[in-house]
Design a protein around this motif. Sequence first.
Motif, PDB file in Angstrom:
ATOM      1  N   ASP A 124       9.282  -2.646   2.947  1.00  0.00           N
ATOM      2  CA  ASP A 124       8.359  -2.125   1.939  1.00  0.00           C
ATOM      3  C   ASP A 124       8.611  -0.679   1.525  1.00  0.00           C
ATOM      4  O   ASP A 124       8.488  -0.321   0.358  1.00  0.00           O
ATOM      5  CB  ASP A 124       6.919  -2.237   2.444  1.00  0.00           C
ATOM      6  CG  ASP A 124       6.429  -3.675   2.438  1.00  0.00           C
ATOM      7  OD1 ASP A 124       7.035  -4.488   1.717  1.00  0.00           O
ATOM      8  OD2 ASP A 124       5.449  -3.971   3.139  1.00  0.00           O
TER       9      ASP A 124
ATOM     10  N   GLY B 151       0.874   0.360  11.904  1.00  0.00           N
ATOM     11  CA  GLY B 151       2.234   0.393  12.423  1.00  0.00           C
ATOM     12  C   GLY B 151       2.559   1.793  12.896  1.00  0.00           C
ATOM     13  O   GLY B 151       2.548   2.132  14.066  1.00  0.00           O
ATOM     14  N   ASN B 152       2.800   2.656  11.919  1.00  0.00           N
ATOM     15  CA  ASN B 152       3.174   4.035  12.205  1.00  0.00           C
ATOM     16  C   ASN B 152       1.972   4.963  12.400  1.00  0.00           C
ATOM     17  O   ASN B 152       2.122   6.157  12.590  1.00  0.00           O
ATOM     18  CB  ASN B 152       4.029   4.555  11.054  1.00  0.00           C
ATOM     19  CG  ASN B 152       5.276   5.213  11.566  1.00  0.00           C
ATOM     20  OD1 ASN B 152       5.310   5.688  12.696  1.00  0.00           O
ATOM     21  ND2 ASN B 152       6.301   5.264  10.743  1.00  0.00           N
ATOM     22  N   PHE B 153       0.761   4.426  12.273  1.00  0.00           N
ATOM     23  CA  PHE B 153      -0.489   5.170  12.452  1.00  0.00           C
ATOM     24  C   PHE B 153      -0.769   6.144  11.302  1.00  0.00           C
ATOM     25  O   PHE B 153      -1.628   7.009  11.401  1.00  0.00           O
ATOM     26  CB  PHE B 153      -0.484   5.929  13.797  1.00  0.00           C
ATOM     27  CG  PHE B 153      -1.862   6.131  14.395  1.00  0.00           C
ATOM     28  CD1 PHE B 153      -2.532   5.087  15.006  1.00  0.00           C
ATOM     29  CD2 PHE B 153      -2.483   7.368  14.342  1.00  0.00           C
ATOM     30  CE1 PHE B 153      -3.799   5.270  15.553  1.00  0.00           C
ATOM     31  CE2 PHE B 153      -3.758   7.570  14.883  1.00  0.00           C
ATOM     32  CZ  PHE B 153      -4.408   6.516  15.498  1.00  0.00           C
ATOM     33  N   GLY B 154      -0.039   6.015  10.172  1.00  0.00           N
ATOM     34  CA  GLY B 154      -0.268   6.926   9.048  1.00  0.00           C
ATOM     35  C   GLY B 154      -1.549   6.576   8.300  1.00  0.00           C
ATOM     36  O   GLY B 154      -2.408   7.431   8.055  1.00  0.00           O
ATOM     37  N   ASN B 155      -1.676   5.312   7.942  1.00  0.00           N
ATOM     38  CA  ASN B 155      -2.816   4.854   7.167  1.00  0.00           C
ATOM     39  C   ASN B 155      -4.129   5.169   7.891  1.00  0.00           C
ATOM     40  O   ASN B 155      -5.026   5.827   7.348  1.00  0.00           O
ATOM     41  CB  ASN B 155      -2.644   3.341   6.949  1.00  0.00           C
ATOM     42  CG  ASN B 155      -3.558   2.793   5.886  1.00  0.00           C
ATOM     43  OD1 ASN B 155      -4.424   3.488   5.380  1.00  0.00           O
ATOM     44  ND2 ASN B 155      -3.384   1.533   5.549  1.00  0.00           N
TER      45      ASN B 155
ATOM     46  N   SER C 114       6.062  -5.129   8.515  1.00  0.00           N
ATOM     47  CA  SER C 114       5.860  -3.699   8.294  1.00  0.00           C
ATOM     48  C   SER C 114       5.072  -3.055   9.426  1.00  0.00           C
ATOM     49  O   SER C 114       4.877  -1.848   9.438  1.00  0.00           O
ATOM     50  CB  SER C 114       5.140  -3.459   6.966  1.00  0.00           C
ATOM     51  OG  SER C 114       5.920  -3.984   5.918  1.00  0.00           O
TER      52      SER C 114
ATOM     53  N   PHE D 198       0.811  -1.226   0.000  1.00  0.00           N
ATOM     54  CA  PHE D 198       0.000   0.000   0.000  1.00  0.00           C
ATOM     55  C   PHE D 198       0.840   1.270   0.000  1.00  0.00           C
ATOM     56  O   PHE D 198       0.333   2.349  -0.307  1.00  0.00           O
ATOM     57  CB  PHE D 198      -0.973  -0.017   1.193  1.00  0.00           C
ATOM     58  CG  PHE D 198      -0.552   0.793   2.386  1.00  0.00           C
ATOM     59  CD1 PHE D 198       0.390   0.326   3.267  1.00  0.00           C
ATOM     60  CD2 PHE D 198      -1.099   2.054   2.596  1.00  0.00           C
ATOM     61  CE1 PHE D 198       0.780   1.080   4.359  1.00  0.00           C
ATOM     62  CE2 PHE D 198      -0.720   2.815   3.683  1.00  0.00           C
ATOM     63  CZ  PHE D 198       0.230   2.330   4.569  1.00  0.00           C
ATOM     64  N   LYS D 199       2.135   1.173   0.313  1.00  0.00           N
ATOM     65  CA  LYS D 199       2.946   2.395   0.340  1.00  0.00           C
ATOM     66  C   LYS D 199       3.013   3.060  -1.034  1.00  0.00           C
ATOM     67  O   LYS D 199       3.280   4.253  -1.138  1.00  0.00           O
ATOM     68  CB  LYS D 199       4.318   2.092   0.902  1.00  0.00           C
ATOM     69  CG  LYS D 199       4.194   1.571   2.335  1.00  0.00           C
ATOM     70  CD  LYS D 199       5.347   1.891   3.216  1.00  0.00           C
ATOM     71  CE  LYS D 199       5.036   1.681   4.679  1.00  0.00           C
ATOM     72  NZ  LYS D 199       4.395   0.390   5.024  1.00  0.00           N
TER      73      LYS D 199
ATOM     74  N   THR E 297      -3.300  -4.275   2.872  1.00  0.00           N
ATOM     75  CA  THR E 297      -2.128  -3.433   2.627  1.00  0.00           C
ATOM     76  C   THR E 297      -1.022  -4.082   1.798  1.00  0.00           C
ATOM     77  O   THR E 297      -0.088  -3.401   1.403  1.00  0.00           O
ATOM     78  CB  THR E 297      -1.533  -2.950   3.964  1.00  0.00           C
ATOM     79  OG1 THR E 297      -1.372  -4.072   4.830  1.00  0.00           O
ATOM     80  CG2 THR E 297      -2.437  -1.922   4.610  1.00  0.00           C
TER      81      THR E 297
HETATM   82  C1  LIG Z   1       3.590   0.243   6.201  1.00  0.00           C
HETATM   83  C2  LIG Z   1       2.655  -0.906   6.230  1.00  0.00           C
HETATM   84  C3  LIG Z   1       1.649  -1.020   7.219  1.00  0.00           C
HETATM   85  C4  LIG Z   1       1.481  -0.017   8.354  1.00  0.00           C
HETATM   86  O1  LIG Z   1       0.989   1.219   7.918  1.00  0.00           O
HETATM   87  P1  LIG Z   1       1.124   2.528   8.855  1.00  0.00           P
HETATM   88  O2  LIG Z   1       0.718   3.661   8.016  1.00  0.00           O
HETATM   89  O3  LIG Z   1       2.591   2.577   9.227  1.00  0.00           O
HETATM   90  O4  LIG Z   1       0.256   2.317  10.039  1.00  0.00           O
HETATM   91  C5  LIG Z   1       0.779  -2.104   7.150  1.00  0.00           C
HETATM   92  N1  LIG Z   1       0.911  -3.056   6.194  1.00  0.00           N
HETATM   93  C6  LIG Z   1       1.863  -2.980   5.242  1.00  0.00           C
HETATM   94  C7  LIG Z   1       1.957  -4.075   4.223  1.00  0.00           C
HETATM   95  C8  LIG Z   1       2.759  -1.916   5.215  1.00  0.00           C
HETATM   96  O5  LIG Z   1       3.714  -1.865   4.266  1.00  0.00           O
END
Ligand SMILES: *Cc1c(COP(=O)(O)O)cnc(C)c1O
Length: 493
Positions: free
Chosen positions: A145, A267-271, A320, A111-112, A424
Amino acid sequence: MKYFSTRSGSERVSAAEAIIRGLAPDGGLYVPESIPCLSPDDFAELCELDYRERAARVMAPFLGEFTPEEVRGLCEAAYGDNFDCAEIAPVRFIDETTAYLELWHGPTSAFKDMALQMLPRLLTASLKKRAVEKGVCILVATSGDTGKAALEGFAGVPGTRIMVFYPRDGVSDVQRLQMVTQEGDNVCVCAVEGNFDDAQSGVKRIFSDAAFAEELRRRGWFLSSANSINWGRLLPQIAYYVSAYCDVVNSGLIIPGESVNFCVPTGNFGNILAGWIAKRMGLPVDRFICASNENNVLTDFINTGVYNRRREFHLTNSPSMDILVSSNLERLLYFLTGDPEKTAGWMRGLGEEGGYDVGEEVLAKIQADFSSGFCTSEGALAEIARVWAEHGYLIDTHTAVASAVLSAYRCATGDETPTLVVSTASPYKFCSAVLSALGTPAGAPGHELIGRLEGITRTKAPAKLSGLGEKPVRFTSCVAPEDMAAAVDGFIG
Ligand SMILES: *Cc1c(COP(=O)(O)O)cnc(C)c1O
């Protein structure tokens, strides 16, 4: 639209400036001074549009210096045939109340890409707006990723170079191959002896080396980062929440204005924060369910209001999300309190004591919008097997964490609101774990497993992943952490 730092409301900068700077000078993150609203009429119109136009409509009000036409141009370039599916971010229903929002149809199958296909375009357009003459060199330390997604985003973009450092012992086979076979004249990939922290600390050291920065300036370059604290990475992510909602309305499952939930592997709470901003814009969302793996610092935070990073770090099969400091939470805390001093204090607590407590009042505001849960590596494998057996739908380990957390949430609450699980990564990016979930032990190099997973599930791997084994390896160097600056120096030339 102006932006200011979460840690001091004083200096206001334009969107372009915020995107160029990434981090504010006081160490805070840039936030917009207000959040634009979408009316029911706007949503009705958005339902008629394709992904590119929806994204442009959502993003334009945040980008004051850019005309709507310019934003549309950026969206058309970012979300074109670099994606392997015309809908860009399709919604797949598995039953009456559950759908998966697939965010992995971009060039790196995770998803990045949704953000990193846009960021380089936004950044170079911003540099032009601000009449910055220097070239920008992006430095990335990656645990997997982000590095590849940033390479794909910046490869071939004029006026930019990108150098990615990955830990020699810390990325999967497929992830390493994806990076070392990267094409493009402006890219460089380098392994670092050690783990992700060694690579990350090395990059941080380079960023804080003023003499090195001055030397690069003399040669016409400045350093910047592509990590998820940049507003230019968060903004494009708001769009797919709006787009997914429109798709659910168009499917006939809900009527316009009816609420949905989103369950997000975090993870980082961005999504998940991008989704929450979409709700602030008027998107009818009831709850955001924040799903963690064994690194469940956010689950505890959302349940208690206490953030505590002093805990064991777990390596899981959803790497991730192996994160103990969720940087984008700082933006949520600012939005909920409007108080830069409090926010700065909590972040100081995080740095100095390893945690902070937001107190009853802020906790109540968080719990009004967020629920949370976590799932172990074993639980994720069981969920992959369950969803495959019951629905014939294949998911990766990160998506499985969210999917399992949603099942538990529904059992506990009885909440029957239609829910989108944010998906993701392509299951083919994590073949070995997915194969073992389906009862087939792996035990071969990652890219050979792709064919095996295709055979067993009769699904098709993304073309870019199946071709990996044949691509020439372009980057083979490996440096000690103390030699990373020299590697950057050599790359810039
Ligand atoms: C980066 C990532 C996440 C976490 O997203 P955040 O925005 O950091 O919370 C989840 N799944 C995948 C596959 C990712 O690459």
